[in-house]
Each structure stands twice: as structure tokens, then as C-alpha cells.
Design a protein around this motif. Sequence first.
Motif, PDB file in Angstrom:
ATOM      1  N   TYR A 110       0.976  -6.986   7.484  1.00 17.61           N
ATOM      2  CA  TYR A 110       0.558  -6.879   8.881  1.00 17.61           C
ATOM      3  C   TYR A 110       1.619  -6.193   9.735  1.00 17.61           C
ATOM      4  O   TYR A 110       1.330  -5.680  10.803  1.00 17.61           O
ATOM      5  CB  TYR A 110       0.277  -8.282   9.426  1.00 17.61           C
ATOM      6  CG  TYR A 110      -0.311  -8.304  10.816  1.00 17.61           C
ATOM      7  CD1 TYR A 110      -1.631  -7.903  11.037  1.00 17.61           C
ATOM      8  CD2 TYR A 110       0.445  -8.739  11.901  1.00 17.61           C
ATOM      9  CE1 TYR A 110      -2.177  -7.937  12.311  1.00 17.61           C
ATOM     10  CE2 TYR A 110      -0.103  -8.783  13.175  1.00 17.61           C
ATOM     11  CZ  TYR A 110      -1.409  -8.373  13.379  1.00 17.61           C
ATOM     12  OH  TYR A 110      -1.958  -8.402  14.641  1.00 17.61           O
ATOM     13  N   ALA A 111       2.864  -6.204   9.261  1.00 14.30           N
ATOM     14  CA  ALA A 111       3.962  -5.577   9.989  1.00 14.30           C
ATOM     15  C   ALA A 111       4.712  -4.634   9.057  1.00 14.30           C
ATOM     16  O   ALA A 111       4.839  -4.890   7.853  1.00 14.30           O
ATOM     17  CB  ALA A 111       4.915  -6.632  10.548  1.00 14.30           C
ATOM     18  N   HIS A 156      -0.993 -13.891  15.951  1.00 15.90           N
ATOM     19  CA  HIS A 156      -2.387 -13.974  16.400  1.00 15.90           C
ATOM     20  C   HIS A 156      -2.434 -14.241  17.902  1.00 15.90           C
ATOM     21  O   HIS A 156      -2.345 -15.378  18.359  1.00 15.90           O
ATOM     22  CB  HIS A 156      -3.096 -15.086  15.644  1.00 15.90           C
ATOM     23  CG  HIS A 156      -4.578 -14.924  15.560  1.00 15.90           C
ATOM     24  ND1 HIS A 156      -5.388 -14.815  16.672  1.00 15.90           N
ATOM     25  CD2 HIS A 156      -5.415 -14.857  14.480  1.00 15.90           C
ATOM     26  CE1 HIS A 156      -6.640 -14.695  16.294  1.00 15.90           C
ATOM     27  NE2 HIS A 156      -6.688 -14.708  14.970  1.00 15.90           N
ATOM     28  N   MET A 173       5.151 -11.834   7.904  1.00  9.87           N
ATOM     29  CA  MET A 173       4.104 -10.902   8.322  1.00  9.87           C
ATOM     30  C   MET A 173       4.280  -9.541   7.662  1.00  9.87           C
ATOM     31  O   MET A 173       3.312  -8.794   7.494  1.00  9.87           O
ATOM     32  CB  MET A 173       4.082 -10.767   9.840  1.00  9.87           C
ATOM     33  CG  MET A 173       3.579 -12.018  10.539  1.00  9.87           C
ATOM     34  SD  MET A 173       3.005 -11.709  12.220  1.00  9.87           S
ATOM     35  CE  MET A 173       4.531 -11.216  13.013  1.00  9.87           C
ATOM     36  N   THR A 199      -2.972 -16.417   7.215  1.00  9.10           N
ATOM     37  CA  THR A 199      -3.772 -15.494   8.019  1.00  9.10           C
ATOM     38  C   THR A 199      -5.056 -16.208   8.412  1.00  9.10           C
ATOM     39  O   THR A 199      -5.564 -17.057   7.669  1.00  9.10           O
ATOM     40  CB  THR A 199      -4.132 -14.223   7.234  1.00  9.10           C
ATOM     41  OG1 THR A 199      -4.813 -14.597   6.018  1.00  9.10           O
ATOM     42  CG2 THR A 199      -2.895 -13.406   6.889  1.00  9.10           C
ATOM     43  N   GLY A 226      -7.866 -12.493   8.698  1.00  8.22           N
ATOM     44  CA  GLY A 226      -7.128 -11.251   8.517  1.00  8.22           C
ATOM     45  C   GLY A 226      -5.913 -11.077   9.388  1.00  8.22           C
ATOM     46  O   GLY A 226      -5.166 -10.102   9.200  1.00  8.22           O
ATOM     47  N   ILE A 227      -5.646 -11.977  10.325  1.00 13.47           N
ATOM     48  CA  ILE A 227      -4.501 -11.860  11.217  1.00 13.47           C
ATOM     49  C   ILE A 227      -3.557 -13.028  10.949  1.00 13.47           C
ATOM     50  O   ILE A 227      -3.972 -14.185  11.029  1.00 13.47           O
ATOM     51  CB  ILE A 227      -4.923 -11.893  12.706  1.00 13.47           C
ATOM     52  CG1 ILE A 227      -6.030 -10.885  12.987  1.00 13.47           C
ATOM     53  CG2 ILE A 227      -3.714 -11.659  13.610  1.00 13.47           C
ATOM     54  CD1 ILE A 227      -5.633  -9.459  12.804  1.00 13.47           C
ATOM     55  N   PRO A 228      -2.280 -12.771  10.652  1.00  9.67           N
ATOM     56  CA  PRO A 228      -1.345 -13.889  10.488  1.00  9.67           C
ATOM     57  C   PRO A 228      -1.292 -14.732  11.761  1.00  9.67           C
ATOM     58  O   PRO A 228      -1.234 -14.195  12.873  1.00  9.67           O
ATOM     59  CB  PRO A 228       0.002 -13.198  10.231  1.00  9.67           C
ATOM     60  CG  PRO A 228      -0.360 -11.853   9.682  1.00  9.67           C
ATOM     61  CD  PRO A 228      -1.635 -11.467  10.374  1.00  9.67           C
ATOM     62  N   LYS A 254       5.557  -7.977  17.128  1.00 11.89           N
ATOM     63  CA  LYS A 254       4.184  -8.480  17.053  1.00 11.89           C
ATOM     64  C   LYS A 254       4.136  -9.989  17.265  1.00 11.89           C
ATOM     65  O   LYS A 254       3.202 -10.499  17.900  1.00 11.89           O
ATOM     66  CB  LYS A 254       3.561  -8.088  15.712  1.00 11.89           C
ATOM     67  CG  LYS A 254       3.187  -6.609  15.663  1.00 11.89           C
ATOM     68  CD  LYS A 254       2.627  -6.182  14.331  1.00 11.89           C
ATOM     69  CE  LYS A 254       2.143  -4.715  14.419  1.00 11.89           C
ATOM     70  NZ  LYS A 254       1.752  -4.179  13.102  1.00 11.89           N
ATOM     71  N   HIS A 273       2.670 -10.109   4.292  1.00 15.12           N
ATOM     72  CA  HIS A 273       1.216 -10.106   4.459  1.00 15.12           C
ATOM     73  C   HIS A 273       0.655  -8.683   4.522  1.00 15.12           C
ATOM     74  O   HIS A 273      -0.520  -8.459   4.228  1.00 15.12           O
ATOM     75  CB  HIS A 273       0.835 -10.817   5.769  1.00 15.12           C
ATOM     76  CG  HIS A 273       0.803 -12.312   5.688  1.00 15.12           C
ATOM     77  ND1 HIS A 273      -0.046 -12.999   4.856  1.00 15.12           N
ATOM     78  CD2 HIS A 273       1.513 -13.258   6.360  1.00 15.12           C
ATOM     79  CE1 HIS A 273       0.139 -14.308   5.013  1.00 15.12           C
ATOM     80  NE2 HIS A 273       1.078 -14.491   5.915  1.00 15.12           N
TER      81      HIS A 273
END
Length: 745
Positions: free
Chosen positions: A299-300, A266, A294, A257, A260-262, A309, A297
Motif C-alpha cells: 500500500y506504500a 484507513h 503498509m 487490511t 483492501g486498505i490497511p 499515509k 502490504h
Amino acid sequence: MKRYWRGLIGPGALALAFSAGLAQAAVDNVAQRVEQLLAQMTLEEKVGQLNQLSGKEFTGPATDKVRSMEAEIRSGHVGSMLNIKGVADTRRLQALALQSRLRIPLLFGLDVIHGYQTVFPVPLGESASWDLEAIEESARIAAREAAASGIHWTFAPMVDVGRDPRWGRVMEGAGEDSYLGARIAEARVRGFQGARLGGVESVMATAKHFAGYGASVAGRDYNAVDMSDQQLHETYLPPFKAALDAGAATFMNAFNTLNGIPATGHAGLQRDILKGAWGFKGFVVSDWGSVREMVVHGYADDLADAAAKALNAGSDMDMESNAFSSSLVAQVRAGKVALAQVDDAVRRVLTKKFELGLFDDPYRFSSAAREQAALSDPRHAQAARRVAAKSIVLLKNEGGALPLRRGLRSIAVVGPLADARRDLEGGWIVKSNADKMASLVDAVREAAGPGTRVSYAPGCDVACRGANGFEAALRAARDADTVVLAVGESWDMSGEAKSRADIKLPGRQDELFAALRAIGKTPVVVVMAGRPLIFERLAEEAPAILYAWFPGSEGGRAVADVLFGDVTPSAKLPMTFPRNMGQVPISYQQYETGRPVRDVNNIVYKSAYIDSPNTPRYAFGHGLSYTSFGYRDLRLSSNSMRADGKITLSFTLANTGKRAGAEVAQLYLRDPVASVVRPVKELKGFQRIALQPGEQRQVSFTIDRETLSFFDRKLAWTAEPGKFELMVGSASDDIRLRQTIELAP
């Protein structure tokens, strides 16, 4: 010419019958050919082009999984395979792809990191040569061997800046400096790809890992990265931009990441910077399973959400997550992914297949005759030996301990890596030839000649948990005129997933050195490793230390070449070597604090340790020689310049010793006052210059606006008027000449 790809002719379809009788003029333009093919494809076939699978299973029995993968290839639902190599296997799988409706050929990718069959030093070691021509040659030979074996694409170079030696993947990169890293990225891309894509002795390069992977928290692989946009643009992105400008065909995103964003999801990295501001026309492949990760993580939601994503953020090909193949069609139909985004990704992949010439001849890279010629070319081993010798850093040499003189009665070569072969190669090996390699003790025997008795004892294995073998090593050393001690890491202690919390010499290796000292035999030390190590006892007490990295398949002989003076060492460190773990991460390119240490005897309320100096054991750019070099007569064409002007800095470099040698002269810059605090020193140029004894040469560097520019607080690339200090020297801590210039308003 025979054409292997044909389109379909049917109601509403564009007629694309590629045959010997079709006029070539209709399809010469790659973009036109891509659009014609894209218009024929179903959504499922488009998604198939974005799906990459590993072919490791194909080397074993025909399992249900293998049969299922073969069916996917025949249906046109696989765009690329990795981990397939060799003419026979690549031709077999390509034949399956040509059974699909549109006969779209596969791309074959492989991690050819520092050689295919001929193993060169690990990339960090090669980078220590600061020899761009040698680094390009290494990549060119790797490409020649790989391409002849059916490979179209390598997942290299890794251009991540790495400043934490705990991170095992520093082995794969060019070290801590973005300027040096950028120049090496350019050289490796040129070497892999040649003058253009499509040459049958070239492969597509991949700039990886986009971006920030080298700054993982605590030096732990796959860990999170958190940094300012200023640091990202100033330090971590420049090697990627250099790789792009050199023509890198593909990029690979990173596992981590970023704030904070993989990286895989991104859009700021992939769409705004890479494909937007930089105008990248190639395609982006995920790292192994990073789309799927993700979900882990957080995030998904699930694999389908991860697929949407990743594609929306600019990831074009899914490596081994099966996310695109299982979910992307449904995500498009549900309106969560625009068809235009899918078309853009497919267009990028197809363009590379056309540029490689695979639609004209899908088998053009799979040539048995060319494979045999490439893998048996003796020039490749000779090049590996030359590059390895240029990569070996002479860290210390007191009292002329090196080079060793010939004619000695006896030499003892001891230590856990004295007879190593596989360890010389390092990680990421495609075709290991360890059984045919010369170990260090083999090479010393060859170099010393028949009149010198060479004895050997390991003392311990690389882990060195016990001292049971020490006595045999001491017996070998007692009777020797000279002792060479080979210590360091095993090949599997550095590389991906090989982070180390403690980067000292493994186990009791330094105790073996102490035991040799105790019997009056202070050895010359050779260290082999894939990262900077901490070895304070040896650094203080050994008379001479060669840092050989993992030097490759000809590494044993290359080390012997340097030990005996057949090659004068010229390498310079691409990473700072710390004194202790408390200094990590460490870089020469630090920023000044409000309370710097000006006097080591006065550190109270200063930015200092109370139990260690701030200074490293060996600084970035450090590396000694068997000769000496003098720097003098610095001259400037002008002391000031306008924004559109240039200044030439020149000086005389002389070989003041008695041996021929090469010096890497380094140019550093300091901007003492700026709207954003600048590092205390930044590398801005270097030249590797070979000189005979007594020979001198005028060396010049050009200073222009680009040299003085940096990213300001708004991330604008700018040069601010004011004074700048120019420094020329042999290392970042060995500055020989200084001068100040001024940029006029």
C-alpha cells in the motif's frame, strides 16, 4: 507546588515560565496550556511526540542502541515508551525526558491485558461471567497495580468481535456478540480509567484494534479482512463506539487490511468515522510496526510514504516503526503532509499528558510506597479467585456428578494440566508468579481436607504426542473414588500469533480420557484453554465438564471451589462451541437463508451439511448450574409502541432448586421482516440475578426504539415499523418465554 515543565523565553516566543510564583489561573485550562506549548515547539519536537519506542533493551546492558535511544529521549524526539515498568526504570527514563529543551514528559504504556501482578482470567474467560461489576473490578485492580509502578497507559481492552475460534486472539476479547462486547468494553474502560484521567490509581485505556481485526480470513492472525459496510457497522463497530462513549482515552488501529486498505492508513475508519462522525478527542496509536507494514502490504512505496499515509489517514502515534521519526519532517517540508495534521496529532497527545497531570509532576505515577502497597494487597488475590470462579462454565453435569462431595476416601487428579501453574495464567503476563501459585491438584488437596488421599499423574504433557505416561495415570485412577481429568491447551497455544488450524484437544489427550473409561473410571473433566475447543468424545461421554479457560493466578483454587460446590457455577458462554472444524466460523447470530433447515430429518436441498448437524455443541449463552431456575409469567406493559415510546417486559425468575445460585437471564430479539435481512436472534439485554433456594424475583427489561433499531442499506440507524419477537431465556438455544410486539408507523 513544584512545576516540572518550563517553556522558553526568547525573541518571538510565548513566555511560559512555570514556577511556584506563576499564577495558576493562566494555565488552568488544558486546551490553553496545550496551545501555548505547541506554539513553542519545532517541527522536529512535534514529530518526536508522535514517536513511541519499545524499552525492552533498557533492561539489559548499555548497548549502542540503548545509548542512541537515550539521546533521542534527551533531545525530545520520543513521546512515549512501551515495555518499561517499575518505579526505578520509569523514573530513570522520565528524568532523561526532562533534560530535553521543553521538558515534555514521557508516556509509559504497557500491555496490561488481564492483570499486572495479580493475574485474572483471560478476557474471554472473564466475559463468560457476564458480570460487569466483576469485570470492572478486575480492570480497576490491574490499573491500581500498574499505575503504582509508573505505567500511565494500557493497551486494553481489546474489543474486537471474534467468531472464529481458530484465531488465537479470541482469548483477548469478549467473544462473538457485539452487544455483550459493548457492555464489557464499557466496564473495562471504566475500570482502567476510573472516574477521570489523572487519578494515580488509574491508567489510560486503549480500545483496539480499529477495526475488523476479529474477522481475519481463515482465522489466521494478521490476515486480510473483507466485509460489507453493513456488517462492519452492525457487528464490528458497536463495541468501539461503546468504549468511546465510556471515555476511552486512546484507540489502536489494526494490523489487517479492511476491504483492501490497511487499517493504519484507513482514513475512512480513523478520520471519517472515529474522529469525524463519532467526535473522538483522544489519539490513535498504531499497533506494533503497523505503519512500516503498509509497505509489505503493498500500500506504500517505502517507509516515508507509509509515514505520510498513516498520519494523513488519522494515525497519531507510531509504535515501533520509526516511520514518523525518520520521515515525517521531510514529508511535511515536501508538502505531502500538512502541518495542520501534525499539529492536530501532537495536540491530542499533549492533551492526554496534561490530563494525566504529568506536566505538574512527571513522577506522580512512580511511587515506591504505593507500588509496594498495591503489589502486596491481599484483597487483589481474593478478587482474582472470585472472578475466576464466576468465569468457569459448567457445560455438562449428568447424574449429579458435580459437585464432588467431601469425605471421599480418595481422588485422582490426572491429565497434562492437573499440576499446571504457568498455564493457568494464560498469555500476556506482566509479572508471573507461577512458582507461588496453587495448581489444580494443590487446590483439590486443600479443599478435600486431610481425610482424603489425593493422587496425581499427568499421563502426558500438553502436546501429548505419546502414551508412555498413560499407565501411571491409570494406576492413580484405579484406586480412586473419583477421577478429575484436566486437559486443554498450554498458555502459549492461544493469544497473538497463536492461530490454530485444528482446535481439537492437542495430541492424544482424548485418548487418555478413553483409556480411563476403558478401566471403568469415567472422569469429571476440567478443560483449560484460551478459546473454544472441539472435544466431541468428552462432550458425549464425560458425566460433567467444567470449562475453566485460563483462569489466572488464583485459578486452581477457583476451579476447586466450583468442583466442591463452595461456589455454584453461573457462567455463560460468550462464544459458540462448534462440533467440528467444518462449522467454523460459527455464531448464534446467523442470518436466515431461503432454504433453512426446519426439520433435521429433511435436509435435502436445504442449507445444511450432509455429515454434521448445523447446531453447535454448546450454544452462545449456555451454562449450567448446581441449582435450577424457572421462568414464568411474562408480561408486557403494552403490545405496541410508537417510535418515541417504551414497553416494559417483565417476568418472574425463581430459584427452583436446593442451592443458592445466580442466573444470567438473557433477552433476545428477532425482526422477521425488514428492508435488510436481520439475524434470526440478537442479544438485546441480560441481567445476572442471585437467588436463594425458593426465592423468586420480578425481572424487567425496557424495550424502546434503540432496542429495535439497526443499520439500513444506507447505513442509517433506524427502526422500521412492524412486528418484533421478544425472547427470554437461559441461553440462545434455551428460550423459555416469547412474546410479539409491534412498532407503529
